[in-house]
Design a protein around this motif. Structure first.
Motif, PDB file in Angstrom:
ATOM      1  N   THR A  67      27.325 -11.567 -54.317  1.00 58.73           N
ATOM      2  CA  THR A  67      27.516 -10.406 -55.268  1.00 58.73           C
ATOM      3  C   THR A  67      27.398  -9.169 -54.612  1.00 58.73           C
ATOM      4  O   THR A  67      27.570  -8.093 -55.404  1.00 58.73           O
ATOM      5  CB  THR A  67      26.755 -10.673 -56.403  1.00 58.73           C
ATOM      6  OG1 THR A  67      25.291 -10.500 -55.893  1.00 58.73           O
ATOM      7  CG2 THR A  67      26.758 -12.045 -57.061  1.00 58.73           C
TER       8      THR A  67
ATOM      9  N   ALA B 104      20.297  -1.172 -64.559  1.00 57.60           N
ATOM     10  CA  ALA B 104      21.215  -1.473 -65.619  1.00 57.60           C
ATOM     11  C   ALA B 104      21.232  -3.221 -65.837  1.00 57.60           C
ATOM     12  O   ALA B 104      21.443  -3.677 -66.913  1.00 57.60           O
ATOM     13  CB  ALA B 104      22.541  -1.141 -65.349  1.00 57.60           C
ATOM     14  N   PRO B 105      21.414  -3.870 -64.494  1.00 57.45           N
ATOM     15  CA  PRO B 105      21.456  -5.204 -64.803  1.00 57.45           C
ATOM     16  C   PRO B 105      20.307  -6.112 -65.607  1.00 57.45           C
ATOM     17  O   PRO B 105      20.623  -6.944 -66.173  1.00 57.45           O
ATOM     18  CB  PRO B 105      21.318  -6.030 -63.313  1.00 57.45           C
ATOM     19  CG  PRO B 105      21.807  -4.615 -62.347  1.00 57.45           C
ATOM     20  CD  PRO B 105      21.228  -3.382 -63.341  1.00 57.45           C
TER      21      PRO B 105
ATOM     22  N   MET C 104      29.241  -5.675 -56.136  1.00 57.86           N
ATOM     23  CA  MET C 104      28.554  -4.830 -56.789  1.00 57.86           C
ATOM     24  C   MET C 104      28.434  -3.501 -56.433  1.00 57.86           C
ATOM     25  O   MET C 104      28.506  -2.435 -57.228  1.00 57.86           O
ATOM     26  CB  MET C 104      27.026  -5.420 -57.058  1.00 57.86           C
ATOM     27  CG  MET C 104      26.993  -6.817 -57.879  1.00 57.86           C
ATOM     28  SD  MET C 104      27.175  -6.313 -59.632  1.00 57.86           S
ATOM     29  CE  MET C 104      28.965  -6.754 -59.735  1.00 57.86           C
ATOM     30  N   PHE C 105      28.424  -3.389 -54.901  1.00 58.24           N
ATOM     31  CA  PHE C 105      28.185  -2.043 -54.524  1.00 58.24           C
ATOM     32  C   PHE C 105      29.468  -1.216 -54.928  1.00 58.24           C
ATOM     33  O   PHE C 105      29.512  -0.038 -55.088  1.00 58.24           O
ATOM     34  CB  PHE C 105      28.071  -2.284 -52.928  1.00 58.24           C
ATOM     35  CG  PHE C 105      27.865  -0.622 -52.405  1.00 58.24           C
ATOM     36  CD1 PHE C 105      26.808  -0.175 -52.470  1.00 58.24           C
ATOM     37  CD2 PHE C 105      28.921  -0.182 -51.714  1.00 58.24           C
ATOM     38  CE1 PHE C 105      26.550   1.315 -51.741  1.00 58.24           C
ATOM     39  CE2 PHE C 105      29.088   0.941 -51.200  1.00 58.24           C
ATOM     40  CZ  PHE C 105      27.711   1.715 -51.090  1.00 58.24           C
TER      41      PHE C 105
ATOM     42  N   LEU D 283      19.625  -5.184 -68.440  1.00 62.46           N
ATOM     43  CA  LEU D 283      19.877  -5.177 -69.830  1.00 62.46           C
ATOM     44  C   LEU D 283      20.909  -6.253 -70.128  1.00 62.46           C
ATOM     45  O   LEU D 283      20.855  -6.625 -71.352  1.00 62.46           O
ATOM     46  CB  LEU D 283      20.833  -3.968 -69.961  1.00 62.46           C
ATOM     47  CG  LEU D 283      20.264  -2.677 -70.179  1.00 62.46           C
ATOM     48  CD1 LEU D 283      21.400  -1.400 -70.157  1.00 62.46           C
ATOM     49  CD2 LEU D 283      19.599  -2.366 -71.560  1.00 62.46           C
ATOM     50  N   PHE D 284      21.157  -7.220 -69.142  1.00 64.51           N
ATOM     51  CA  PHE D 284      22.005  -8.089 -69.541  1.00 64.51           C
ATOM     52  C   PHE D 284      21.312  -9.468 -69.320  1.00 64.51           C
ATOM     53  O   PHE D 284      22.047 -10.325 -69.301  1.00 64.51           O
ATOM     54  CB  PHE D 284      23.213  -7.922 -68.769  1.00 64.51           C
ATOM     55  CG  PHE D 284      24.309  -6.726 -68.861  1.00 64.51           C
ATOM     56  CD1 PHE D 284      24.674  -6.813 -70.100  1.00 64.51           C
ATOM     57  CD2 PHE D 284      23.835  -5.622 -68.095  1.00 64.51           C
ATOM     58  CE1 PHE D 284      25.593  -5.478 -70.187  1.00 64.51           C
ATOM     59  CE2 PHE D 284      24.599  -4.499 -68.398  1.00 64.51           C
ATOM     60  CZ  PHE D 284      25.415  -4.342 -69.527  1.00 64.51           C
ATOM     61  N   ALA D 285      20.231  -9.772 -69.309  1.00 66.76           N
ATOM     62  CA  ALA D 285      19.505 -11.215 -69.376  1.00 66.76           C
ATOM     63  C   ALA D 285      19.780 -12.047 -68.341  1.00 66.76           C
ATOM     64  O   ALA D 285      20.830 -11.934 -67.386  1.00 66.76           O
ATOM     65  CB  ALA D 285      19.667 -11.591 -70.776  1.00 66.76           C
TER      66      ALA D 285
ATOM     67  N   MET E 298      31.526  -1.813 -57.214  1.00 65.41           N
ATOM     68  CA  MET E 298      31.699  -1.665 -58.521  1.00 65.41           C
ATOM     69  C   MET E 298      30.731  -0.160 -58.851  1.00 65.41           C
ATOM     70  O   MET E 298      31.371   0.682 -59.419  1.00 65.41           O
ATOM     71  CB  MET E 298      31.165  -2.593 -59.508  1.00 65.41           C
ATOM     72  CG  MET E 298      31.448  -2.314 -61.132  1.00 65.41           C
ATOM     73  SD  MET E 298      30.565  -3.958 -62.028  1.00 65.41           S
ATOM     74  CE  MET E 298      28.967  -3.154 -62.176  1.00 65.41           C
ATOM     75  N   TRP E 299      29.491  -0.131 -58.761  1.00 68.08           N
ATOM     76  CA  TRP E 299      28.741   0.863 -58.761  1.00 68.08           C
ATOM     77  C   TRP E 299      29.387   2.212 -58.138  1.00 68.08           C
ATOM     78  O   TRP E 299      29.174   3.305 -58.582  1.00 68.08           O
ATOM     79  CB  TRP E 299      27.393   0.564 -58.585  1.00 68.08           C
ATOM     80  CG  TRP E 299      26.685  -0.298 -59.150  1.00 68.08           C
ATOM     81  CD1 TRP E 299      26.072  -1.361 -58.731  1.00 68.08           C
ATOM     82  CD2 TRP E 299      26.381  -0.277 -60.884  1.00 68.08           C
ATOM     83  NE1 TRP E 299      25.447  -2.122 -59.784  1.00 68.08           N
ATOM     84  CE2 TRP E 299      25.952  -1.373 -60.955  1.00 68.08           C
ATOM     85  CE3 TRP E 299      26.879   0.424 -61.769  1.00 68.08           C
ATOM     86  CZ2 TRP E 299      25.284  -1.740 -62.424  1.00 68.08           C
ATOM     87  CZ3 TRP E 299      26.539   0.120 -62.964  1.00 68.08           C
ATOM     88  CH2 TRP E 299      25.912  -1.049 -63.357  1.00 68.08           C
TER      89      TRP E 299
END
Lengths: 339, 307
Positions: free
Chosen positions: B152, B174-175, B156-157, B177-179, B159-160
């Motif tokens: 990932t 931020a990750p 991920m890089f 926040l998504f459990a 995307m950010w």
């Protein structure tokens, strides 16, 4: 939402709201699932089930978004990018499986794979044995055992970057004590981290400081073995040795399996210590797979090639997990549960 | 494998306090009295390992207290002849230590708060509400536990970077926040034990799921919540690769990278006594946390022992 559909392939494909007609259409998978009371066959969800489904999905919606963004999207993206030449600057150009072909003939990658496998083959079994030994010792209730448990767990907390600094000083031929000690056995002062023969060994030894985690998991496993089994074995006159191999080890196999999986996946991704302590050297002897992947992605700007390496690692990981699982079916004992 | 063994995890929860209980005091796990010999063998094993484990830590502490001259001595001294406490004050001034420290603390606290909230909500959805298909969906949570993170990394890089968040703390926080994953798994295991009658009674009284979750279940799940909070804190505080990838400016950097930068910038003449003093200061919050929440550390790990 397409991603969450892909994830929840056999789950009710719904958002958190929907008309009654939608729910009817979706009642099939939900009903077959049988979690709501075992009634089988196609049927409409009851009002209460509809409400629960709506509320339940609402509660897990952060996870649904998370799995779409942080799991499904990256998996697909990684695979797509691995088929391209991509530096992060210009747009990717499709080159088919060339990155994979390049990976298979890359001598540096062979070195990296060799190093990682070497690390794994030594660090994982040693780790399993050290932790088991610790757990067995901790399981004897000598008076001050709580103190030992505390002190032996503490090093597991040390961040890898700090531990790397500590070991740089610890094995330093000038500032360190390790060479002094090895000198007692007639070994000349060597820069252990600067010698291709020893650099990996230092990291494998260093990894053992984290044994506390695995040891506590073993300890929980040991506590779950029913005492009656030992009583019966004693009545039958089994020796301690025999008890260990006939009762303890077989009943501990699920725990061993867990520690094996954690150990293997940790060893596959060994990175920080090599990055800080040796930067892959000397002579590429600590160039681990993850470090090589990282370099390709963030130093050489070869995101396509790095993605191919990531996909290969992913496939290898899945293969290994499958193998371990297959082995576990043959050797792991789930028959007797605690109590 | 998963669902059957989930139950052993729950059962294990009940046994966890046993680690602390004294009912078995002076006896082996199998109930027998330890022979003097076997007890001494155990002591010996633990002592030997303890000495081996402590040596590097001891070396860190004495190196952190040595003068540069003594540090350069060969052979190295086992006990510093002169304790130089100024190493600690120097360590925090030769590099922007407190900036790194503050940044690490802000990121860690944010991740802990967000992880607790998001994982609790999701675990409630998996444990306390019976909706059709939830066990099947939960299998996906378990499956994600086995996903190696490198796959990932690059997406991920990208995307950010595309969202303009590289060189900010957003990708690190931020990750949370998504459990998902291990924390949800742990909390769900614990919350499955909440008596259904209690939940139903509250529902009959007209309480909303939201208020049941926070007013009834959250307080009872406190031990498990504490465990995931501690794990999130330790994991974030110790994270190396995340900040390495996403942070560039020194004033945003965390301890892990900040100290590495300090070392590599001065690679010709690393002041190892200062580096060891700084390492000690990095460790200190974790050690304090450990001693405050010791029993949760232990029970949390034994809880997670059976997947």
């Amino acid at each position: 939402m397409s991603a969450s559909n892909a994830v929840a392939a056999d789950t009710p494909r719904t958002g958190t709201s929907g008309s009654a007609a939608d729910l009817t259409a979706r009642s099939g998978p939900g009903a077959r699932d049988g979690t709501t009371g075992g009634r089988s066959g196609k049927r409409k969800l009851t009002g209460r089930e509809k409400r629960n489904l709506r509320v339940g999905l609402l509660f897990i919606s952060p996870w649904i978004i998370g799995v779409a963004v942080f799991v499904v999207y990256p998996l697909v993206y990684s695979f797509v990018i691995s088929l391209t030449q991509y530096s992060g600057m210009q747009s990717p150009t499709f080159i088919g499986f060339q990155n994979y072909i390049a990976a298979f003939v890359d001598p540096l990658l062979h070195t990296a794979v060799g190093n990682t496998v070497y690390y794994m083959l030594l660090a994982v079994p040693i780790g399993l044995v050290v932790a088991l030994l610790l757990a067995l010792a901790m399981n004897r209730n000598v008076r001050e055992v709580a103190l030992y448990r505390t002190l032996l767990y503490l090093p597991s907390l040390i961040p890898m970057f700090a531990l790397s600094f500590i070991f740089i000083v610890f094995v330093n031929p000038q500032y360190g004590i390790v060479n002094q000690f090895l000198g007692l056995f007639g070994m000349p002062a060597t820069n252990l981290l600067g010698d291709p023969r020893y650099a990996k060994i230092v990291m494998i030894v260093m990894a053992q400081l984290g044994a506390g985690n695995a040891a506590l998991i073993y300890l929980a496993g040991l506590r779950n073995i029913p005492e009656t089994l030992y009583e019966a074995a004693r009545i039958d006159g089994a020796s301690r040795f025999r008890q260990f191999f006939a009762i303890t080890v077989p009943l501990l196999t699920p725990t061993i399996l867990f520690n094996l999986i954690t150990g293997v996946s940790g060893a596959m991704m060994v990175f920080t210590e090599a990055f800080i302590m040796t930067d892959g050297g000397p002579d590429n002897s600590t160039l681990f797979y993850m470090l090589y992947l990282w370099r390709n992605a963030f130093s050489y700007g070869q995101l396509g090639f790095a993605s191919a390496l990531a996909v290969l690692l992913f496939l290898f990981g899945m293969l290994l997990a499958g193998l371990i699982y297959w082995l576990s079916r043959r050797f792991v004992n789930y028959d007797v549960s605690a109590g | 494998m998963a669902l059957n063994t989930l139950d052993s995890g729950t059962k294990n929860l009940g046994n966890a306090p046993k680690l602390k209980s004294r009912s078995n005091y002076g006896r082996n796990a199998d109930g027998s009295r330890p022979t003097a010999v076997s007890a001494w063998i155990s002591r010996l094993v633990m002592l030997v390992v303890l000495v081996l484990f402590s040596l590097p830590v001891y070396w860190m502490i004495i190196s952190a207290l040595k003068t540069p001259e003594e540090l350069a001595q060969f052979p190295p001294t086992l006990f510093p002849t002169e304790l130089r406490w100024e190493n600690f004050s120097d360590a925090v001034t030769v590099m922007p230590f407190w900036t790194f420290f503050r940044n690490s603390a802000i990121i860690t606290i944010s991740v802990v708060v967000f992880s607790v909230i998001s994982n609790f909500i999701v675990a409630y959805g998996f444990a306390c509400i019976e909706w059709p298909g939830r066990n099947k969906v939960f299998f996906i949570v378990l499956a994600t536990l086995f996903l190696p993170f490198p796959v990932t990394l690059i997406p991920m890089f990208d995307m950010w970077a595309g969202l303009g968040f590289v060189n900010t703390w957003v990708p690190l926080i931020a990750p949370a926040l998504f459990a998902g994953g291990f924390f949800t798994f742990l909390l769900r295991q614990f919350m499955l034990q909440t008596p259904r009658d209690m939940l139903d009674a509250a529902r009959v009284d007209g309480a909303s799921e939201w208020s049941i979750a926070w007013r009834i279940v959250f307080p009872t799940a406190r031990p498990a919540v504490t465990v995931i909070a501690i794990f999130a804190a330790v994991g974030t505080w110790n994270d190396f690769m995340g900040p390495l990838i996403y942070l560039q400016d020194e004033d945003k950097q965390t301890l892990s990278i900040g100290m590495e930068v300090f070392r590599s910038v001065n690679s010709q003449d690393v002041q190892f006594n200062l580096l060891m003093a700084a390492s000690f200061l990095v460790l200190l919050p974790l050690v304090i946390l450990f001693f405050i929440f010791q029993r949760y550390f232990v029970s949390g790990i034994t809880l997670g022992g059976f997947k």
